[in-house]
Design an enzyme around this catalytic site. Structure first.
Site, PDB file in Angstrom:
ATOM      1  N   SER A 131      37.118  40.476  27.130  1.00  0.00           N
ATOM      2  CA  SER A 131      36.416  41.026  28.166  1.00  0.00           C
ATOM      3  C   SER A 131      35.667  42.192  27.743  1.00  0.00           C
ATOM      4  CB  SER A 131      37.565  41.500  29.249  1.00  0.00           C
ATOM      5  OG  SER A 131      36.895  42.088  30.218  1.00  0.00           O
ATOM      6  N   TYR A 144      44.559  46.763  31.186  1.00  0.00           N
ATOM      7  CA  TYR A 144      43.969  45.789  30.913  1.00  0.00           C
ATOM      8  C   TYR A 144      42.786  45.796  29.770  1.00  0.00           C
ATOM      9  CZ  TYR A 144      40.886  41.644  31.767  1.00  0.00           C
ATOM     10  OH  TYR A 144      40.164  40.042  31.798  1.00  0.00           O
TER      11      TYR A 144
END
Length: 268
Positions: A131, A144
């Protein structure tokens, strides 16, 4: 030339389903995985097998099953992942460990199970879906960011370790794409008595960004480009211009100035 065999983890929806469907249309044999196959009784985009990246025995079963059916396994796309939000102080540590189990340990478990077959074949591709958030510590998404950042670094190491075997490894970091990831995220509870008053507003902003995200077919097309490349780059990024540009800014601005830009963006 025989068709290439691809394993896409987390293939039942979102980016994974988009990747699998697109590769099928380009002549690849695709196997996707999901933790609960019973939830998708009408799934017919490609072959779907039940697997949990947190459970090594299920990974071994799926890898053995694909090799038994096809005689080989050419491509692994480590896509399965979970979202998690919250102030780090108020995020239960069991949830933090769970996010690392899926987003970091999971891809390593799967890679370990496919590497012997790829080594035996004399080649293969492993693409780890990370990501853009993995390149920076985002407020209320710090865990995350950490899971994806860890996978980025592990990708760099594995790539060098397996190069002599003809196995190509890289990461692909998407920005915000229109998927159902927001509905499956773990959100630390928003407490009225919490000192982190801006957390609730940040969650709403994150969900808006996902809803307004780009079509995940762009990720699928990037995957195809990688598979058609004899010497892939170490890292790929795909997403809106400003999301990718933010990585450039991080590389040229001072840490404090970049932090200020992030805080302004998240209205902190």
């Amino acid at each position: 030339m025989s068709q290439k065999v691809v394993l896409v983890t987390g293939g039942s929806s979102g980016i994974g389903k988009s990747i699998g469907t697109f590769l099928v249309s380009k002549g690849y044999i695709v196997y996707g995985t999901t933790r609960n196959k019973a939830k998708y009784p009408d799934f017919n985009a490609f072959q779907l097998l039940e697997m949990d990246v947190r459970k090594v025995e299920t990974i071994q079963y799926v890898v053995d099953e694909i090799i038994s059916r096809e005689g080989k396994l050419d491509v692994l796309i480590n896509n399965a992942g979970v979202g998690i939000t919250g102030p780090i102080e108020e995020t239960p540590h069991a949830e933090i460990l769970g996010a690392f189990d899926t987003n970091f340990h999971g891809p390593l478990h799967v890679a370990k199970k496919v590497l012997p077959q790829m080594r035996k074949q004399g080649g293969g591709y492993i693409i780890n879906i990370t990501s853009i958030a993995g390149y920076m510590g985002l407020p209320f998404r710090g865990i995350y960011s950490a899971t994806k950042g860890a996978l980025e670094l592990a990708t760099e190491a594995i790539r060098m370790e397996v190069k002599d075997f003809g196995i190509k490894v890289c990461s692909l970091a998407p920005g915000d794409f229109a998927t159902n990831i927001a509905s499956g995220r773990y959100h630390a509870p928003v407490h009225e008595q919490s000192d982190y008053k801006k957390y609730g507003e940040s969650v709403a902003m994150m969900n808006t960004h996902v809803d307004a995200g780009q079509d995940p077919i762009l990720v699928a097309k990037t995957i195809l480009n990688i598979l058609n490349t004899t010497n892939p780059k170490v890292h790929y990024r795909v997403g809106a211009f400003m999301q990718k540009f933010s990585l450039f800014l991080k590389s040229v601005l001072s840490d404090k100035l970049y932090e200020k830009l992030l805080m302004n963006h998240y209205k902190l």
